[in-house]
Design a protein around this motif. Structure first.
Motif, PDB file in Angstrom:
ATOM      1  N   GLY A 115     -47.025  38.432  26.977  1.00 42.30           N
ATOM      2  CA  GLY A 115     -47.077  38.365  25.526  1.00 42.30           C
ATOM      3  C   GLY A 115     -45.844  38.917  24.843  1.00 42.30           C
ATOM      4  N   VAL A 116     -44.910  39.450  25.619  1.00 46.00           N
ATOM      5  CA  VAL A 116     -43.685  40.017  25.060  1.00 46.00           C
ATOM      6  C   VAL A 116     -42.567  38.978  25.117  1.00 46.00           C
ATOM      7  CG1 VAL A 116     -41.925  41.815  25.290  1.00 46.00           C
ATOM      8  CG2 VAL A 116     -44.330  42.342  25.755  1.00 46.00           C
ATOM      9  N   GLU A 117     -41.927  38.762  23.986  1.00 49.30           N
ATOM     10  CA  GLU A 117     -40.796  37.835  23.928  1.00 49.30           C
ATOM     11  C   GLU A 117     -39.523  38.579  24.306  1.00 49.30           C
ATOM     12  OE1 GLU A 117     -38.177  35.311  20.636  1.00 49.30           O
ATOM     13  OE2 GLU A 117     -40.078  36.275  20.058  1.00 49.30           O
ATOM     14  N   LEU A 118     -38.812  38.069  25.307  1.00 51.38           N
ATOM     15  CA  LEU A 118     -37.534  38.648  25.707  1.00 51.38           C
ATOM     16  C   LEU A 118     -36.399  37.869  25.046  1.00 51.38           C
ATOM     17  CD1 LEU A 118     -37.937  39.329  29.542  1.00 51.38           C
ATOM     18  CD2 LEU A 118     -37.963  41.004  27.683  1.00 51.38           C
ATOM     19  N   GLU A 119     -35.559  38.591  24.315  1.00 48.27           N
ATOM     20  CA  GLU A 119     -34.350  37.982  23.763  1.00 48.27           C
ATOM     21  C   GLU A 119     -33.173  38.474  24.602  1.00 48.27           C
ATOM     22  OE1 GLU A 119     -31.699  38.648  19.857  1.00 48.27           O
ATOM     23  OE2 GLU A 119     -33.709  37.859  19.437  1.00 48.27           O
ATOM     24  N   LEU A 120     -32.578  37.588  25.394  1.00 52.61           N
ATOM     25  CA  LEU A 120     -31.543  37.957  26.354  1.00 52.61           C
ATOM     26  C   LEU A 120     -30.162  37.669  25.781  1.00 52.61           C
ATOM     27  CD1 LEU A 120     -33.292  36.391  29.471  1.00 52.61           C
ATOM     28  CD2 LEU A 120     -33.280  38.800  28.811  1.00 52.61           C
ATOM     29  N   ARG A 121     -29.259  38.650  25.922  1.00 52.05           N
ATOM     30  CA  ARG A 121     -27.900  38.501  25.391  1.00 52.05           C
ATOM     31  C   ARG A 121     -26.895  38.879  26.467  1.00 52.05           C
ATOM     32  NH1 ARG A 121     -26.866  41.349  19.830  1.00 52.05           N
ATOM     33  NH2 ARG A 121     -25.037  40.020  20.078  1.00 52.05           N
ATOM     34  N   GLU A 122     -26.050  37.923  26.858  1.00 51.79           N
ATOM     35  CA  GLU A 122     -24.992  38.208  27.826  1.00 51.79           C
ATOM     36  C   GLU A 122     -23.844  38.920  27.117  1.00 51.79           C
ATOM     37  OE1 GLU A 122     -22.003  35.984  31.015  1.00 51.79           O
ATOM     38  OE2 GLU A 122     -23.407  34.802  29.817  1.00 51.79           O
ATOM     39  N   LEU A 123     -23.592  40.163  27.526  1.00 49.09           N
ATOM     40  CA  LEU A 123     -22.564  40.995  26.918  1.00 49.09           C
ATOM     41  C   LEU A 123     -21.872  41.811  27.999  1.00 49.09           C
ATOM     42  CD1 LEU A 123     -24.776  42.455  24.027  1.00 49.09           C
ATOM     43  CD2 LEU A 123     -23.009  40.710  23.736  1.00 49.09           C
ATOM     44  N   THR A 124     -20.613  42.144  27.783  1.00 52.33           N
ATOM     45  CA  THR A 124     -19.951  43.060  28.702  1.00 52.33           C
ATOM     46  C   THR A 124     -20.552  44.460  28.537  1.00 52.33           C
ATOM     47  OG1 THR A 124     -18.231  43.715  27.149  1.00 52.33           O
ATOM     48  CG2 THR A 124     -17.819  41.734  28.472  1.00 52.33           C
ATOM     49  N   SER A 125     -20.201  45.344  29.449  1.00 53.11           N
ATOM     50  CA  SER A 125     -20.759  46.694  29.385  1.00 53.11           C
ATOM     51  C   SER A 125     -20.396  47.380  28.074  1.00 53.11           C
ATOM     52  CB  SER A 125     -20.259  47.516  30.578  1.00 53.11           C
ATOM     53  OG  SER A 125     -20.721  46.959  31.786  1.00 53.11           O
ATOM     54  N   ALA A 126     -19.131  47.284  27.674  1.00 50.22           N
ATOM     55  CA  ALA A 126     -18.698  47.923  26.428  1.00 50.22           C
ATOM     56  C   ALA A 126     -19.404  47.306  25.221  1.00 50.22           C
ATOM     57  CB  ALA A 126     -17.185  47.811  26.282  1.00 50.22           C
ATOM     58  N   GLN A 127     -19.555  45.992  25.213  1.00 43.73           N
ATOM     59  CA  GLN A 127     -20.252  45.333  24.112  1.00 43.73           C
ATOM     60  C   GLN A 127     -21.711  45.760  24.045  1.00 43.73           C
ATOM     61  OE1 GLN A 127     -19.404  41.293  25.237  1.00 43.73           O
ATOM     62  NE2 GLN A 127     -17.687  41.096  23.817  1.00 43.73           N
ATOM     63  N   GLN A 128     -22.312  45.995  25.205  1.00 40.84           N
ATOM     64  CA  GLN A 128     -23.713  46.427  25.208  1.00 40.84           C
ATOM     65  C   GLN A 128     -23.878  47.807  24.587  1.00 40.84           C
ATOM     66  OE1 GLN A 128     -26.491  45.671  28.426  1.00 40.84           O
ATOM     67  NE2 GLN A 128     -24.862  44.605  29.527  1.00 40.84           N
ATOM     68  N   ILE A 129     -22.939  48.705  24.839  1.00 38.02           N
ATOM     69  CA  ILE A 129     -23.029  50.032  24.236  1.00 38.02           C
ATOM     70  C   ILE A 129     -22.994  49.912  22.712  1.00 38.02           C
ATOM     71  CG2 ILE A 129     -21.914  52.274  24.020  1.00 38.02           C
ATOM     72  CD1 ILE A 129     -23.318  51.702  26.726  1.00 38.02           C
ATOM     73  N   ASP A 130     -22.086  49.091  22.204  1.00 33.61           N
ATOM     74  CA  ASP A 130     -22.029  48.869  20.753  1.00 33.61           C
ATOM     75  C   ASP A 130     -23.338  48.277  20.241  1.00 33.61           C
ATOM     76  OD1 ASP A 130     -19.455  49.844  20.579  1.00 33.61           O
ATOM     77  OD2 ASP A 130     -18.504  47.876  20.735  1.00 33.61           O
ATOM     78  N   ALA A 131     -23.900  47.317  20.991  1.00 37.46           N
ATOM     79  CA  ALA A 131     -25.147  46.674  20.572  1.00 37.46           C
ATOM     80  C   ALA A 131     -26.300  47.671  20.551  1.00 37.46           C
ATOM     81  CB  ALA A 131     -25.478  45.504  21.496  1.00 37.46           C
ATOM     82  N   LEU A 132     -26.319  48.607  21.493  1.00 34.69           N
ATOM     83  CA  LEU A 132     -27.358  49.641  21.494  1.00 34.69           C
ATOM     84  C   LEU A 132     -27.185  50.573  20.300  1.00 34.69           C
ATOM     85  CD1 LEU A 132     -27.430  50.488  25.308  1.00 34.69           C
ATOM     86  CD2 LEU A 132     -29.316  49.510  23.997  1.00 34.69           C
ATOM     87  N   TYR A 133     -25.950  50.975  20.038  1.00 36.68           N
ATOM     88  CA  TYR A 133     -25.702  51.832  18.873  1.00 36.68           C
ATOM     89  C   TYR A 133     -26.138  51.148  17.571  1.00 36.68           C
ATOM     90  CZ  TYR A 133     -22.806  55.220  21.486  1.00 36.68           C
ATOM     91  OH  TYR A 133     -22.353  56.192  22.345  1.00 36.68           O
ATOM     92  N   ASN A 134     -25.898  49.845  17.484  1.00 35.12           N
ATOM     93  CA  ASN A 134     -26.183  49.099  16.247  1.00 35.12           C
ATOM     94  C   ASN A 134     -27.625  48.616  16.148  1.00 35.12           C
ATOM     95  OD1 ASN A 134     -23.483  49.400  15.502  1.00 35.12           O
ATOM     96  ND2 ASN A 134     -22.870  47.464  16.477  1.00 35.12           N
ATOM     97  N   GLY A 135     -28.407  48.849  17.186  1.00 41.75           N
ATOM     98  CA  GLY A 135     -29.792  48.395  17.170  1.00 41.75           C
ATOM     99  C   GLY A 135     -29.951  46.912  17.431  1.00 41.75           C
ATOM    100  N   GLU A 136     -28.900  46.254  17.928  1.00 43.73           N
ATOM    101  CA  GLU A 136     -28.984  44.815  18.207  1.00 43.73           C
ATOM    102  C   GLU A 136     -29.693  44.542  19.525  1.00 43.73           C
ATOM    103  OE1 GLU A 136     -24.947  43.609  18.107  1.00 43.73           O
ATOM    104  OE2 GLU A 136     -24.683  44.030  15.973  1.00 43.73           O
ATOM    105  N   THR A 137     -29.647  45.494  20.455  1.00 40.98           N
ATOM    106  CA  THR A 137     -30.413  45.424  21.694  1.00 40.98           C
ATOM    107  C   THR A 137     -31.139  46.747  21.878  1.00 40.98           C
ATOM    108  OG1 THR A 137     -28.563  46.200  23.056  1.00 40.98           O
ATOM    109  CG2 THR A 137     -28.805  43.807  22.791  1.00 40.98           C
TER     110      THR A 137
END
Length: 300
Positions: free
Chosen positions: A114-136
């Protein structure tokens, strides 16, 4: 609203009226209070029966819909609390698609469909930014990394291998030493986007007093494999790259016992979301089952 619907749906409004007058005076008062609040009559009353007015019928129709939505909202909230419903944004490095990510997604969907997974291919550095910004909310990154406020957990260790174009003189070897490749043109990960692995490979070359002879920078593993097959240079990659089947490329182990790379989990410290917790648990479980056979499967 519930008491209104309950009364309105009685098979006998006359019986309902008698019960309202005789056994449930608070209920009758609540309905009258609702009529005053709405400014309309919901029931026509006389001594023999109670009937819905046109306003009452219109209100009943909408009230039923609202109450059904309330019940669904309750179930949704309960499911979300248990991590059975909701949406989870997951980042991942491209190399994770060759190891942990596919089985982790399959197992997660089996248990938490029942959980929708939204998958985003990002480099490691981009993922850190996405976590900080609440995007992932959680990600699979290539370690080592430094990121204040981000929890980083190594979960999957891979051997490093040397990718060579077919026909290369080193192809005849069982293992490749750092000295043998120290001066060869290298296709290298971009430092800004994959800093951990970049620094790790630099350190390996420094052991033999050398610095990588970089012929080309690239970001994605599949791009690097294609460039190696084209003869642009060699590359040092996690062993999961061996699962990229391509003509014109050969993989050999790097002759350094500690030449390994870690895939890790990343999420914001203090995020106690059940969705994140469930995904992290699934990845840990998959990593434990995959790790012992990772290198042998890559060679199959």
């Amino acid at each position: 609203m519930r008491y209104f619907v309950a009364v309105a749906e009685e098979q006998s409004f006359g019986g309902a009226a008698r019960r309202l007058r005789i056994s449930q005076p608070p209920l009758s008062l609540q309905i009258k209070a609702l009529e005053r609040e709405l400014g309309v009559r919901l029931f026509d009353r006389n001594t023999r029966r109670v009937m819905l007015t046109d306003s009452g019928r219109a209100f009943l129709e909408r009230a039923r819909v609202i109450l059904e939505e309330v019940e669904r909202a309750k179930e949704t909230a309960k499911g979300a609390e248990r991590g059975l419903l909701g949406k989870l944004e997951v980042g991942f490095v491209s190399s994770a698609t060759l190891s942990l990510l596919p089985p982790a997604i399959r197992l997660f969907r089996e248990r938490f469909g029942g959980v929708e997974l939204e998958l985003r291919e990002l480099t490691s550095a981009q993922q850190i930014d996405a976590l900080y910004n609440g995007e992932t909310r959680v990600g699979l990154v290539r370690l080592p990394l430094r990121a204040p406020g981000i929890h980083l957990e190594p979960v999957f260790e891979e051997r490093l291998v040397v990718a060579l174009p077919s026909g290369h003189p080193l192809e005849a070897l069982d293992r490749v030493s750092l000295e043998a490749i120290a001066d060869l043109p290298l296709i290298f990960f971009t430092r800004q986007l994959i800093p951990g692995l970049h620094a790790q490979i630099i350190e390996l070359f420094q052991r033999v007093g050398a610095f990588p002879n970089v012929a080309q920078h690239a970001v994605h593993l599949q791009t690097i494999v294609g460039l190696v097959a084209s003869g642009v240079g060699i590359s040092i990659l996690p062993s999961s790259a061996m699962r990229v089947r391509r003509e014109g490329i050969v993989y050999l182990p790097l002759d350094e016992d500690d030449a390994t790379s870690w895939l890790g989990l990343a999420w914001v410290e203090g995020d106690d979301s059940v969705l994140v917790e469930n995904f992290v648990s699934i990845v840990r479980e998959v990593a434990q089952s995959e790790a012992p056979r990772e290198f042998s499967q890559a060679q199959d």
